[in-house]
Design an enzyme around this catalytic site. Structure first.
Site, PDB file in Angstrom:
ATOM      1  N   GLU A 286       0.815  -1.222   0.000  1.00  0.00           N
ATOM      2  CA  GLU A 286       0.000   0.000   0.000  1.00  0.00           C
ATOM      3  C   GLU A 286       0.850   1.275   0.000  1.00  0.00           C
ATOM      4  O   GLU A 286       0.519   2.259  -0.654  1.00  0.00           O
ATOM      5  CB  GLU A 286      -0.942   0.014   1.206  1.00  0.00           C
ATOM      6  CG  GLU A 286      -2.095  -0.985   1.126  1.00  0.00           C
ATOM      7  CD  GLU A 286      -1.722  -2.379   1.601  1.00  0.00           C
ATOM      8  OE1 GLU A 286      -0.531  -2.620   1.910  1.00  0.00           O
ATOM      9  OE2 GLU A 286      -2.627  -3.235   1.662  1.00  0.00           O
TER      10      GLU A 286
ATOM     11  N   HIS B  47     -11.589  -4.614   9.885  1.00  0.00           N
ATOM     12  CA  HIS B  47     -12.315  -4.546   8.613  1.00  0.00           C
ATOM     13  C   HIS B  47     -13.542  -3.660   8.719  1.00  0.00           C
ATOM     14  O   HIS B  47     -14.466  -3.796   7.934  1.00  0.00           O
ATOM     15  CB  HIS B  47     -12.786  -5.948   8.192  1.00  0.00           C
ATOM     16  CG  HIS B  47     -11.739  -6.778   7.535  1.00  0.00           C
ATOM     17  ND1 HIS B  47     -10.446  -6.812   7.948  1.00  0.00           N
ATOM     18  CD2 HIS B  47     -11.804  -7.622   6.471  1.00  0.00           C
ATOM     19  CE1 HIS B  47      -9.754  -7.653   7.174  1.00  0.00           C
ATOM     20  NE2 HIS B  47     -10.554  -8.148   6.278  1.00  0.00           N
TER      21      HIS B  47
END
Lengths: 308, 346
Positions: B60, B129
């Site tokens: 990322e 999440h």
């Protein structure tokens, strides 16, 4: 062009960088440069040899220790001193200072004070060159410590996958602030690069501007053909990590290594050429300092400009 | 006009911009794969090829820096994170590099980069999440931050974001992907920095963020049956904030509840509350009330999730409390859950 003429050109630029930084050392106690400076004295040959081996429109993405690359890429000296002074006439209007020096007009993109952070920028720019069918290359400049960051590994991997024209240029001065390599690295850079299928070369003679130029020309040719390349150049940081002094008295390193390097440093060895070139360079520097002194300070309008 | 869902709005905005402007490309982990980020990139790799729609390593940080590098050299990248929880691996690039790049270069280099982040509650997805983290990014000067709620807003704001010369972070609540409404087929822009009154009302203003606007609408329907008129304001863009729209609404109603799908402590709701108190002090009939996650990590098990997440019921009771009404019995009301996908309309 004969080697002698090239040598003289490289030498002049290297001397310019050194004398600029020596002028910074003189000015620093006056507190006119009110921000950290990371001097490249001892490392000038890398910036000079590399930039001379590149084409003018190739891009360099560098670090907080980038006075040398700024000058070697052809950045304005007036705008550099005004930037260090934090003046409106600075290359970024005083917002970059020494650590974020950038002159996109000559191909020096934004530099970063966070180690390794500009490496992926070079990969992105290289992809843009490839997509647009340009023959430019992007050069990521970083120190040996930066290779310890995950983003170095990530960037090599992606560059190899995408086959983009990026040159990874490691200035290996063996130091990360005050930490020596043996406590930091368990790997060998060439073997790490090879695991991505990226070719590399380590040049030990980091004082030799012509050798660095030649190594860059060869590496850049490979990169321009679409293969990333890692070029490691051994060099020596004479001064402290940040600031204008020396740091041998802290006893984390001795002066032996630096002394050995100085005995090969052309800017010290070739005093005849220094004497020939010095007066003209000093006039150039004094003009830049005068420009900075005369440039107005930025104000609230400048503070609020260019945020978004 | 035809109906389009929120995922389709993102897909259509991206496709239309990629057709219009060859510099636009979209990339990220899993972006061109069959799962296509909840369908938001479905069909794009087939239409534009792998040069303009590609997968990446699980990197990322580098992929964000890569986007910056491409953006300052003439391309217009869209970087997608299937969870905001993964985007935080890119915070060095976003906060140290992307946000101040233009500033540090004295305005010479612009960073037209869109970063999409999926937020919100799934189904037992737990602590890594389920976040939103709006305020982590609205805190940083130099970033535009958007969180559209409706499909038509999403389409117009995504197009505006892609055309914007600044970095834009777009938060997309995953429960909104199935929301449907009439969305114009042609490309259009909704300017960033302009909020929207989703529902006019006079008794209390509910400022909803992202998914919480859906909950606010349901709450407003329930409250309307009791004669309470709720005005719902969706800022849509969190930075720069359309402060005036919110302030004017609160001045009219004199009451404000902020419904966030994020933690309350130091969250975006705190920023909104501060601004409302600064600008509406003499007009407030009650203290500003904030609704958000419980101040715990997101739990996994349903019973705890139900305690952790606010919903329409939370809003209804907050309004009742603010107006001094007795709490209504909501047993007969139908609330949203993951098993009952929300389809709209808005």
């Amino acid at each position: 062009m004969k080697d002698e003429a090239i040598y003289r050109r490289l030498f002049r630029t290297a001397l310019l960088i050194r004398l600029v930084e020596e002028r910074i050392i003189e000015l620093y106690p006056s507190d006119k440069i009110q921000s950290p400076v990371h001097l490249s004295i001892g490392q000038e040959a890398v910036a000079v040899g590399v930039c001379d081996g590149l084409k003018p429109d190739d891009l360099v993405f560098a670090t907080y220790r980038s006075h040398g690359f700024y000058i070697a890429k052809g950045g304005s000296l007036d705008a550099m001193f005004a930037e260090l002074y934090g003046r409106k006439g600075g290359v970024s209007g005083g917002k970059a200072g020494s650590m974020h020096l950038a002159a996109p007009e000559v191909g020096l993109m934004g530099s970063s004070a966070v180690v390794a952070s500009t490496i992926p920028h070079a990969v992105g720019a290289a992809l843009s060159f490839k997509r647009r069918g340009l023959s430019q290359i992007a050069v990521a400049v970083f120190g040996d410590g930066a290779t310890e960051e995950g983003v170095y590994h990530e960037s090599l991997n992606f560059a190899a996958l995408m086959k983009v024209p990026v040159l990874f240029l490691c200035e290996d001065n063996g130091l990360a602030v005050h930490s020596h390599r043996p406590v930091r690295q368990s790997y060998r850079l060439a073997e790490h690069a090879a695991s991505f299928g990226i070719a590399s070369r380590r040049l030990e003679e980091g004082w030799d501007m012509l050798a660095i130029r030649q190594a860059t020309l060869e590496a850049a040719a490979k990169v321009r053909a679409g293969e990333p390349f890692v070029l490691e150049i051994v060099t020596s940081r004479y001064k402290e990590h940040v600031g204008v002094g020396e740091d041998f008295h802290f006893n984390y390193r001795t002066s032996d290594g630096v002394d050995a390097w100085k005995r090969r440093d052309p800017l010290i060895v070739d005093q005849k050429l220094v004497a020939t070139l010095r007066p003209d360079i000093e006039r150039e520097i004094e003009a830049a300092v005068a420009f900075a002194e005369a440039s107005p300070a930025p104000g609230r309008d400048e503070l609020l400009a260019d945020v978004i | 006009m035809r109906k389009l869902d929120y995922a389709g709005a993102i897909r259509e905005a991206t496709t239309q911009e990629m057709e219009r402007d060859s510099r636009v490309f979209v990339y990220g982990i899993g972006v061109p794969t069959w799962s296509s980020i909840f369908g938001t990139t479905k069909g794009i790799p087939e239409k534009f090829g792998k040069e303009r729609c590609f997968d990446t390593p699980i990197s990322e940080d580098a992929m964000t820096g890569f986007g910056l590098g491409a953006a300052i050299r003439g391309l217009r990248p869209i970087h997608v994170h299937i969870r905001v929880d993964f985007m935080i691996l890119a915070t060095n690039q976003l906060i140290n590099m992307v946000s101040n790049y233009t500033y540090s270069t004295g305005g010479k280099l612009k960073v037209p980069l869109v970063v999409r982040a999926v937020i919100g509650r799934g189904w037992g997805q737990g602590a890594q999440h389920s976040k939103a983290l709006f305020s982590n990014f609205t805190h940083i000067p130099g970033l535009k931050v958007i969180a559209p709620t409706t499909p038509s807003d999403m389409k117009g704001m995504m197009i505006a974001a892609i055309r914007d010369d600044n970095p834009v972070i777009c938060f997309e609540h995953r429960w909104l992907y199935w929301a449907e409404e009439d969305v114009p087929e042609e490309p259009y822009e909704i300017p960033l920095g302009v909020g929207r009154i989703l529902r006019p009302g006079k008794d209390v203003t509910v400022v909803g963020l992202s998914w919480m606007n859906v909950e606010a609408r349901l709450a407003a329907d329930i409250l309307a049956k009791r004669g309470v008129s709720v005005e719902i304001v969706d800022p849509r863009t969190l930075a720069p904030l359309d402060e005036n729209l919110i302030v004017e609404s609160v001045k009219r109603t004199g009451r404000c509840i902020i419904a966030d799908c994020d933690w309350v402590d130091s969250g975006f709701s705190a920023e909104l509350s501060a601004r409302i108190n600064e600008k509406c002090f003499g007009k407030l009939k009650a203290p500003v009330k904030r609704i958000g996650f419980a101040q715990t990590p997101a739990p996994t098990v349903r019973e705890l999730e139900n305690e952790f997440y606010p919903n329409a019921k939370t809003i209804v009771h907050a309004v009742e409390d603010m107006l001094g009404l007795e709490a209504a019995n909501l047993d007969g009301e139908d609330f949203f859950s993951h098993e009952r996908r929300f389809r709209g309309p808005f």
